[in-house]
Structures are given as structure tokens and as C-alpha cells.
Design a protein around this motif. Structure first.
Motif, PDB file in Angstrom:
ATOM      1  N   LEU A   1       0.202  -0.932   0.564  1.00  0.00           N
ATOM      2  CA  LEU A   1       0.056  -0.223   0.526  1.00  0.00           C
ATOM      3  C   LEU A   1       0.618   1.215  -0.235  1.00  0.00           C
ATOM      4  O   LEU A   1       0.535   1.846   0.146  1.00  0.00           O
ATOM      5  N   ASP A   2       2.253   1.516  -0.470  1.00  0.00           N
ATOM      6  CA  ASP A   2       2.855   2.319  -0.296  1.00  0.00           C
ATOM      7  C   ASP A   2       2.604   2.859  -1.361  1.00  0.00           C
ATOM      8  O   ASP A   2       2.241   2.552  -2.728  1.00  0.00           O
ATOM      9  N   THR A   3       2.472   4.429  -2.086  1.00  0.00           N
ATOM     10  CA  THR A   3       2.236   5.165  -3.078  1.00  0.00           C
ATOM     11  C   THR A   3       3.773   5.094  -3.295  1.00  0.00           C
ATOM     12  O   THR A   3       4.405   5.615  -3.000  1.00  0.00           O
ATOM     13  N   ILE A   4       3.816   5.232  -4.822  1.00  0.00           N
ATOM     14  CA  ILE A   4       4.821   5.701  -5.387  1.00  0.00           C
ATOM     15  C   ILE A   4       4.763   6.459  -6.669  1.00  0.00           C
ATOM     16  O   ILE A   4       3.685   6.488  -7.044  1.00  0.00           O
ATOM     17  N   ALA A   5       5.606   6.872  -7.622  1.00  0.00           N
ATOM     18  CA  ALA A   5       5.619   7.518  -8.395  1.00  0.00           C
ATOM     19  C   ALA A   5       6.679   6.570  -9.549  1.00  0.00           C
ATOM     20  O   ALA A   5       7.705   6.571  -8.737  1.00  0.00           O
ATOM     21  N   THR A   6       6.690   6.487 -10.138  1.00  0.00           N
ATOM     22  CA  THR A   6       7.359   6.022 -12.225  1.00  0.00           C
ATOM     23  C   THR A   6       8.850   7.088 -11.717  1.00  0.00           C
ATOM     24  O   THR A   6       7.981   8.026 -12.082  1.00  0.00           O
ATOM     25  N   LEU A   7       9.855   6.438 -12.584  1.00  0.00           N
ATOM     26  CA  LEU A   7      11.239   7.254 -12.148  1.00  0.00           C
ATOM     27  C   LEU A   7      11.375   6.980 -13.497  1.00  0.00           C
ATOM     28  O   LEU A   7      12.279   7.417 -13.677  1.00  0.00           O
ATOM     29  N   LYS A   8      11.170   6.475 -14.671  1.00  0.00           N
ATOM     30  CA  LYS A   8      11.373   5.896 -16.042  1.00  0.00           C
ATOM     31  C   LYS A   8      10.104   5.258 -16.244  1.00  0.00           C
ATOM     32  O   LYS A   8       9.052   4.846 -15.752  1.00  0.00           O
ATOM     33  N   PRO A   9       9.875   5.900 -17.728  1.00  0.00           N
ATOM     34  CA  PRO A   9       9.084   5.815 -19.104  1.00  0.00           C
ATOM     35  C   PRO A   9       8.572   3.526 -18.191  1.00  0.00           C
ATOM     36  O   PRO A   9       9.985   3.006 -18.661  1.00  0.00           O
ATOM     37  N   ILE A  10       7.263   3.200 -18.260  1.00  0.00           N
ATOM     38  CA  ILE A  10       7.143   2.054 -18.186  1.00  0.00           C
ATOM     39  C   ILE A  10       6.573   0.967 -19.482  1.00  0.00           C
ATOM     40  O   ILE A  10       5.272   1.666 -19.977  1.00  0.00           O
ATOM     41  N   PRO A  11       7.858  -0.097 -20.017  1.00  0.00           N
ATOM     42  CA  PRO A  11       6.482  -0.151 -22.102  1.00  0.00           C
ATOM     43  C   PRO A  11       5.690  -0.766 -21.699  1.00  0.00           C
ATOM     44  O   PRO A  11       5.776  -1.139 -20.880  1.00  0.00           O
ATOM     45  N   LEU A  12       4.922  -0.517 -22.529  1.00  0.00           N
ATOM     46  CA  LEU A  12       3.778  -1.256 -22.767  1.00  0.00           C
ATOM     47  C   LEU A  12       3.727  -2.006 -22.941  1.00  0.00           C
ATOM     48  O   LEU A  12       2.824  -2.968 -22.234  1.00  0.00           O
TER      49      LEU A  12
ATOM     50  N   LEU B   1       3.961   4.064 -20.270  1.00  0.00           N
ATOM     51  CA  LEU B   1       3.950   4.640 -18.963  1.00  0.00           C
ATOM     52  C   LEU B   1       4.463   5.711 -18.362  1.00  0.00           C
ATOM     53  O   LEU B   1       5.739   5.000 -18.545  1.00  0.00           O
ATOM     54  N   PRO B   2       4.690   6.903 -18.692  1.00  0.00           N
ATOM     55  CA  PRO B   2       5.195   7.967 -18.479  1.00  0.00           C
ATOM     56  C   PRO B   2       5.441   8.387 -16.976  1.00  0.00           C
ATOM     57  O   PRO B   2       5.585   7.667 -16.156  1.00  0.00           O
ATOM     58  N   VAL B   3       6.955   8.906 -16.893  1.00  0.00           N
ATOM     59  CA  VAL B   3       8.301   9.049 -15.776  1.00  0.00           C
ATOM     60  C   VAL B   3       6.425  10.153 -15.278  1.00  0.00           C
ATOM     61  O   VAL B   3       6.074  10.700 -15.773  1.00  0.00           O
ATOM     62  N   GLY B   4       6.934   9.893 -13.352  1.00  0.00           N
ATOM     63  CA  GLY B   4       6.041  10.234 -12.662  1.00  0.00           C
ATOM     64  C   GLY B   4       4.096   9.671 -12.605  1.00  0.00           C
ATOM     65  O   GLY B   4       3.438  10.678 -11.977  1.00  0.00           O
ATOM     66  N   GLN B   5       3.943   8.515 -12.915  1.00  0.00           N
ATOM     67  CA  GLN B   5       2.783   8.143 -12.618  1.00  0.00           C
ATOM     68  C   GLN B   5       2.100   7.886 -11.111  1.00  0.00           C
ATOM     69  O   GLN B   5       3.746   7.249 -10.817  1.00  0.00           O
ATOM     70  N   VAL B   6       1.890   8.458 -10.992  1.00  0.00           N
ATOM     71  CA  VAL B   6       1.632   7.571  -9.783  1.00  0.00           C
ATOM     72  C   VAL B   6       0.721   5.932  -9.543  1.00  0.00           C
ATOM     73  O   VAL B   6      -0.791   5.737 -10.077  1.00  0.00           O
ATOM     74  N   GLY B   7       0.923   5.043  -8.804  1.00  0.00           N
ATOM     75  CA  GLY B   7       0.580   4.175  -8.610  1.00  0.00           C
ATOM     76  C   GLY B   7       0.475   3.803  -7.080  1.00  0.00           C
ATOM     77  O   GLY B   7       1.107   4.672  -6.111  1.00  0.00           O
ATOM     78  N   THR B   8      -0.012   2.268  -5.712  1.00  0.00           N
ATOM     79  CA  THR B   8       0.150   1.694  -5.675  1.00  0.00           C
ATOM     80  C   THR B   8      -0.238   0.399  -5.327  1.00  0.00           C
ATOM     81  O   THR B   8       0.109  -0.229  -6.244  1.00  0.00           O
ATOM     82  N   VAL B   9       1.755  -0.060  -4.493  1.00  0.00           N
ATOM     83  CA  VAL B   9       2.273  -1.197  -4.543  1.00  0.00           C
ATOM     84  C   VAL B   9       0.793  -2.516  -3.593  1.00  0.00           C
ATOM     85  O   VAL B   9       0.386  -1.906  -2.265  1.00  0.00           O
ATOM     86  N   VAL B  10       0.088  -3.084  -4.832  1.00  0.00           N
ATOM     87  CA  VAL B  10      -0.251  -4.127  -3.873  1.00  0.00           C
ATOM     88  C   VAL B  10       0.099  -5.515  -3.500  1.00  0.00           C
ATOM     89  O   VAL B  10      -0.679  -6.220  -3.223  1.00  0.00           O
ATOM     90  N   ASN B  11       0.885  -5.520  -3.926  1.00  0.00           N
ATOM     91  CA  ASN B  11       1.820  -7.299  -4.284  1.00  0.00           C
ATOM     92  C   ASN B  11       3.197  -6.899  -4.192  1.00  0.00           C
ATOM     93  O   ASN B  11       3.784  -5.863  -4.623  1.00  0.00           O
ATOM     94  N   ILE B  12       3.805  -7.991  -2.679  1.00  0.00           N
ATOM     95  CA  ILE B  12       5.608  -7.888  -3.336  1.00  0.00           C
ATOM     96  C   ILE B  12       5.855  -9.289  -3.407  1.00  0.00           C
ATOM     97  O   ILE B  12       5.701 -10.228  -2.747  1.00  0.00           O
TER      98      ILE B  12
END
Length: 86
Positions: A7-18, A34-45
Motif C-alpha cells: 500500500l505504499d504510494t509510488i511514482a514511476t522514475l522511468k517510462p514503463i514500456p507497454l 506509462l510515462p515518468v511520474g505516474q502515481v500508483g500503489t503497491v498491491v503485492n510484493i
């Protein structure tokens, strides 16, 4: 580098390819990444041998999921809502 928690909130540091994304909304298939800076939530480790990987859910402002990706720690930045002293 600190590992992430569920449930940590993160932002992407690199583009994530499709090709690394699972898109929920077909409207987004025209994206190259997915561009740099997109915000997401960790749902599994996933505990990998050398380093953990994190399943991250990306959702819009209404809370509707539009993509998921498995990311490495060096691809994300943990976002903090409160000041914490190290």
C-alpha cells in the motif's frame, strides 16, 4: 535503498514500456509507455532471489484501475504525505 511495503504510494522514475503493462482499459492501448511520474500503489510484493519486485496498480482520480505493472525498486520513488525524520 529502502524496500517498499504493501500500500505504499509510488511514482514511476522511468517510462514503463507497454509490453510490461497489463492494461485494464482498452482506451490506453495506443500508449507507447506509462510515462515518468505516474502515481500508483503497491498491491503485492514478490520476493525474488536477488531483489524484490512490486506489483503496482495505477488508477485514475475516481479510483478506477487502468493498468498494473511489476516493477523493480530502482524504477519507483516512494511518495510521503508527512514529514519523517530519518
Amino acid at each position: 535503498m529502502k524496500n517498499l511495503n504493501l500500500l505504499d504510494t509510488i511514482a514511476t522514475l522511468k517510462p514503463i514500456p507497454l509490453k510490461r503493462l497489463h492494461l485494464v482499459e482498452s482506451d490506453y492501448v495506443m500508449l507507447e509507455n506509462l510515462p515518468v511520474g505516474q502515481v500508483g500503489t503497491v498491491v503485492n510484493i514478490y520476493d525474488e532471489q536477488e531483489e524484490p519486485h512490486y506489483l503496482v496498480e495505477f488508477a485514475d482520480l475516481q479510483g478506477r484501475e487502468y493498468a498494473m505493472a511489476t516493477l523493480k525498486r530502482d524504477e519507483v520513488l516512494i511518495l510521503h504525505y508527512e514529514l519523517s525524520v530519518a
